[in-house]
Design a protein around this motif. Structure first.
Motif, PDB file in Angstrom:
ATOM      1  N   MET A 125       0.830  -1.192   0.000  1.00 25.87           N
ATOM      2  CA  MET A 125       0.000   0.000   0.000  1.00 25.87           C
ATOM      3  C   MET A 125       0.872   1.253   0.000  1.00 25.87           C
ATOM      4  O   MET A 125       1.899   1.309   0.672  1.00 25.87           O
ATOM      5  CB  MET A 125      -0.916  -0.003   1.227  1.00 25.87           C
ATOM      6  CG  MET A 125      -1.834   1.199   1.343  1.00 25.87           C
ATOM      7  SD  MET A 125      -2.865   1.530  -0.104  1.00 25.87           S
ATOM      8  CE  MET A 125      -3.761  -0.016  -0.238  1.00 25.87           C
ATOM      9  N   GLU A 126       0.452   2.237  -0.750  1.00 29.32           N
ATOM     10  CA  GLU A 126       1.122   3.534  -0.748  1.00 29.32           C
ATOM     11  C   GLU A 126       0.399   4.457   0.236  1.00 29.32           C
ATOM     12  O   GLU A 126      -0.808   4.345   0.441  1.00 29.32           O
ATOM     13  CB  GLU A 126       1.098   4.154  -2.143  1.00 29.32           C
ATOM     14  CG  GLU A 126       1.811   3.341  -3.202  1.00 29.32           C
ATOM     15  CD  GLU A 126       1.673   3.952  -4.587  1.00 29.32           C
ATOM     16  OE1 GLU A 126       1.220   5.117  -4.671  1.00 29.32           O
ATOM     17  OE2 GLU A 126       1.974   3.264  -5.565  1.00 29.32           O
ATOM     18  N   TYR A 127       1.159   5.375   0.827  1.00 28.70           N
ATOM     19  CA  TYR A 127       0.591   6.315   1.802  1.00 28.70           C
ATOM     20  C   TYR A 127       1.006   7.736   1.445  1.00 28.70           C
ATOM     21  O   TYR A 127       1.999   7.965   0.757  1.00 28.70           O
ATOM     22  CB  TYR A 127       1.054   5.971   3.219  1.00 28.70           C
ATOM     23  CG  TYR A 127       0.608   4.606   3.686  1.00 28.70           C
ATOM     24  CD1 TYR A 127      -0.630   4.423   4.290  1.00 28.70           C
ATOM     25  CD2 TYR A 127       1.418   3.493   3.487  1.00 28.70           C
ATOM     26  CE1 TYR A 127      -1.053   3.162   4.692  1.00 28.70           C
ATOM     27  CE2 TYR A 127       1.016   2.224   3.888  1.00 28.70           C
ATOM     28  CZ  TYR A 127      -0.228   2.071   4.497  1.00 28.70           C
ATOM     29  OH  TYR A 127      -0.641   0.827   4.887  1.00 28.70           O
ATOM     30  N   LYS A 128       0.226   8.678   1.943  1.00 28.92           N
ATOM     31  CA  LYS A 128       0.483  10.084   1.641  1.00 28.92           C
ATOM     32  C   LYS A 128      -0.047  10.933   2.790  1.00 28.92           C
ATOM     33  O   LYS A 128      -1.029  10.565   3.442  1.00 28.92           O
ATOM     34  CB  LYS A 128      -0.223  10.462   0.329  1.00 28.92           C
ATOM     35  CG  LYS A 128       0.117  11.836  -0.208  1.00 28.92           C
ATOM     36  CD  LYS A 128      -0.480  12.031  -1.598  1.00 28.92           C
ATOM     37  CE  LYS A 128      -0.060  13.364  -2.191  1.00 28.92           C
ATOM     38  NZ  LYS A 128      -0.569  13.538  -3.576  1.00 28.92           N
ATOM     39  N   HIS A 129       0.597  12.066   3.035  1.00 29.05           N
ATOM     40  CA  HIS A 129       0.068  12.985   4.035  1.00 29.05           C
ATOM     41  C   HIS A 129      -1.236  13.593   3.522  1.00 29.05           C
ATOM     42  O   HIS A 129      -1.372  13.899   2.328  1.00 29.05           O
ATOM     43  CB  HIS A 129       1.059  14.107   4.328  1.00 29.05           C
ATOM     44  CG  HIS A 129       2.213  13.662   5.175  1.00 29.05           C
ATOM     45  ND1 HIS A 129       3.494  14.127   4.998  1.00 29.05           N
ATOM     46  CD2 HIS A 129       2.280  12.786   6.205  1.00 29.05           C
ATOM     47  CE1 HIS A 129       4.293  13.566   5.880  1.00 29.05           C
ATOM     48  NE2 HIS A 129       3.576  12.739   6.619  1.00 29.05           N
ATOM     49  N   LEU A 130      -2.188  13.770   4.414  1.00 31.72           N
ATOM     50  CA  LEU A 130      -3.459  14.396   4.056  1.00 31.72           C
ATOM     51  C   LEU A 130      -3.254  15.903   4.023  1.00 31.72           C
ATOM     52  O   LEU A 130      -3.154  16.566   5.063  1.00 31.72           O
ATOM     53  CB  LEU A 130      -4.537  14.035   5.068  1.00 31.72           C
ATOM     54  CG  LEU A 130      -5.943  14.612   4.795  1.00 31.72           C
ATOM     55  CD1 LEU A 130      -6.486  14.110   3.465  1.00 31.72           C
ATOM     56  CD2 LEU A 130      -6.896  14.250   5.934  1.00 31.72           C
ATOM     57  N   GLY A 131      -3.168  16.443   2.818  1.00 29.57           N
ATOM     58  CA  GLY A 131      -2.943  17.873   2.673  1.00 29.57           C
ATOM     59  C   GLY A 131      -1.664  18.312   3.366  1.00 29.57           C
ATOM     60  O   GLY A 131      -0.626  17.660   3.268  1.00 29.57           O
ATOM     61  N   ARG A 132      -1.739  19.424   4.103  1.00 25.41           N
ATOM     62  CA  ARG A 132      -0.566  19.992   4.758  1.00 25.41           C
ATOM     63  C   ARG A 132      -0.346  19.413   6.153  1.00 25.41           C
ATOM     64  O   ARG A 132       0.513  19.906   6.896  1.00 25.41           O
ATOM     65  CB  ARG A 132      -0.707  21.513   4.853  1.00 25.41           C
ATOM     66  CG  ARG A 132      -1.841  21.981   5.772  1.00 25.41           C
ATOM     67  CD  ARG A 132      -2.097  23.476   5.608  1.00 25.41           C
ATOM     68  NE  ARG A 132      -3.071  23.990   6.554  1.00 25.41           N
ATOM     69  CZ  ARG A 132      -4.388  23.839   6.449  1.00 25.41           C
ATOM     70  NH1 ARG A 132      -4.888  23.135   5.439  1.00 25.41           N
ATOM     71  NH2 ARG A 132      -5.201  24.361   7.337  1.00 25.41           N
ATOM     72  N   THR A 133      -1.118  18.386   6.523  1.00 25.11           N
ATOM     73  CA  THR A 133      -1.002  17.802   7.854  1.00 25.11           C
ATOM     74  C   THR A 133       0.104  16.766   7.901  1.00 25.11           C
ATOM     75  O   THR A 133       0.651  16.353   6.880  1.00 25.11           O
ATOM     76  CB  THR A 133      -2.314  17.119   8.289  1.00 25.11           C
ATOM     77  OG1 THR A 133      -2.455  15.865   7.579  1.00 25.11           O
ATOM     78  CG2 THR A 133      -3.527  17.989   7.995  1.00 25.11           C
ATOM     79  N   GLY A 134       0.391  16.303   9.108  1.00 27.53           N
ATOM     80  CA  GLY A 134       1.318  15.188   9.275  1.00 27.53           C
ATOM     81  C   GLY A 134       0.608  13.856   9.318  1.00 27.53           C
ATOM     82  O   GLY A 134       1.236  12.813   9.549  1.00 27.53           O
ATOM     83  N   LEU A 135      -0.718  13.856   9.070  1.00 29.26           N
ATOM     84  CA  LEU A 135      -1.523  12.639   9.117  1.00 29.26           C
ATOM     85  C   LEU A 135      -1.266  11.797   7.869  1.00 29.26           C
ATOM     86  O   LEU A 135      -1.424  12.267   6.739  1.00 29.26           O
ATOM     87  CB  LEU A 135      -3.004  13.000   9.207  1.00 29.26           C
ATOM     88  CG  LEU A 135      -4.000  11.845   9.339  1.00 29.26           C
ATOM     89  CD1 LEU A 135      -3.803  11.132  10.681  1.00 29.26           C
ATOM     90  CD2 LEU A 135      -5.432  12.362   9.208  1.00 29.26           C
ATOM     91  N   THR A 136      -0.896  10.550   8.065  1.00 30.92           N
ATOM     92  CA  THR A 136      -0.580   9.651   6.962  1.00 30.92           C
ATOM     93  C   THR A 136      -1.771   8.746   6.659  1.00 30.92           C
ATOM     94  O   THR A 136      -2.253   8.034   7.541  1.00 30.92           O
ATOM     95  CB  THR A 136       0.647   8.782   7.310  1.00 30.92           C
ATOM     96  OG1 THR A 136       1.754   9.641   7.597  1.00 30.92           O
ATOM     97  CG2 THR A 136       1.016   7.876   6.152  1.00 30.92           C
ATOM     98  N   VAL A 137      -2.232   8.774   5.411  1.00 28.69           N
ATOM     99  CA  VAL A 137      -3.381   7.962   5.009  1.00 28.69           C
ATOM    100  C   VAL A 137      -3.056   7.179   3.750  1.00 28.69           C
ATOM    101  O   VAL A 137      -2.187   7.559   2.960  1.00 28.69           O
ATOM    102  CB  VAL A 137      -4.637   8.840   4.759  1.00 28.69           C
ATOM    103  CG1 VAL A 137      -5.075   9.536   6.032  1.00 28.69           C
ATOM    104  CG2 VAL A 137      -4.383   9.864   3.658  1.00 28.69           C
TER     105      VAL A 137
END
Length: 322
Positions: A1-13
């Motif tokens: 699975m690939e992950y990415k920060h949600l917008g400018r947050t540090g939240l990884t989804v």
């Protein structure tokens, strides 16, 4: 699975978001539980729902997810949970929209149904033209201080709605919106006019819904010819209006050697500003098909061909003026 920060947050989804609108509607509880477990097995950690989802009663989908969380196994811990509010949940005044009162009540009701003490991403399902942003943000600030929500997001907003919301948030030293959930796919590309540029400028992650445009980008003509798909009403009318383009699209997918649904999802994953599309599988097989798209790379030639079949929009005002 690939992950990415949600917008400018540090939240990884995860680059795919599991949509739950079908749960209790076309997907019964046992199958929904299996789908959520399978999503975790694939590394999908981002789940989306809403307080109005569910049959026979609004809220039933949140309740189903809450039951799944209660099974343990770190299910809640492994899930970045997104839900939404706006629509009426009853026939009494203040049972909907974005007043401070309804935000408080709707949030507490969602927490109870979901059997959790916080929501990662609390989204406004629609713009509320009657409630000032100072009131909305004050209510959200309280919810953040109480630890009931971590981030705020929007859904179905216009570009100027996002700009206004962020302007007021900034004046209050509040983070404001971190994501926007909108319809976006090869067929419906109006987001590119103003919403997508606004999201990129303000640092919002874009979460496209209806990535296959109701199945029209999922090999609908082939399925009709095989007798496994039948469209009626507005869907059938839309198909007839778009038939020449969809014929070209499915033929091009055959050239690429990939399923049309995989290509449509992969195209979204190639678009700037997109965090991850919402997938709404009804079966494990459909979930497996969605995950395949993560391994599909479209080169510049393929992306150009897709733009020829389904032309996009320029950023406004260049799209309609100089």
């Amino acid at each position: 699975m690939e992950y990415k920060h949600l917008g400018r947050t540090g939240l990884t989804v995860s680059r795919l978001c599991l949509g739950t609108m079908n749960f209790t509607w076309t997907t019964e509880k046992p199958d929904a539980f299996k789908l959520m477990d399978a999503a975790h097995a694939h590394g999908i950690n981002f789940f989306d729902t809403a307080n109005r989802y569910g049959r026979p009663a609004w809220g039933d989908t949140e309740s189903l997810i809450g039951e799944w969380f209660s099974l343990g196994g770190a299910r809640r811990h492994k899930t970045v949970l997104a839900t939404k509010l706006y629509g009426l949940m009853g026939d009494w005044p203040n049972d909907g929209k974005l007043s401070a009162l309804n935000i408080r009540r709707a949030l507490d009701a969602s927490l109870k149904r979901l059997k959790t003490d916080y929501i990662d991403l609390y989204q406004f399902h629609h713009i509320d033209r009657d409630t000032p942003w100072d009131e909305i943000w004050r209510a959200m600030e309280v919810a953040v201080q109480q630890g009931k929500i971590l981030y705020a997001g929007s859904s179905n907003f216009a570009g100027w709605h996002i700009a206004k919301a962020q302007g007021v948030a900034r004046s209050r030293n509040f983070m404001g919106l971190v994501s926007e959930q909108s319809i976006y796919n090869l067929i419906e590309r109006n987001l590119e006019l103003e919403v997508l540029p606004a999201c990129q400028d303000f640092g919002l992650g874009v979460i496209p819904w209806s990535p296959l445009h109701g199945g029209l980008l999922g090999g609908v003509l082939r399925k009709q010819n095989q007798g496994i798909r039948r469209l009626e009403g507005r869907a059938a009318e839309t198909l007839e209006a778009l038939r020449p383009r969809i014929e070209r699209y499915e033929a091009f997918c055959d050239e690429l050697g990939h399923e049309p649904g995989d290509v449509a999802l992969a195209w979204l994953l190639h678009q700037p500003g997109v965090t991850g599309p919402i997938i709404g599988p009804r079966t494990s097989e459909q979930l497996e098909a969605s995950v395949r798209a993560l391994d599909l790379t479209l080169d510049a030639t393929a992306l150009s061909r897709l733009d020829e079949i389904f032309p996009g929009r320029k950023t406004a005002p260049e799209d309609y003026a100089w």
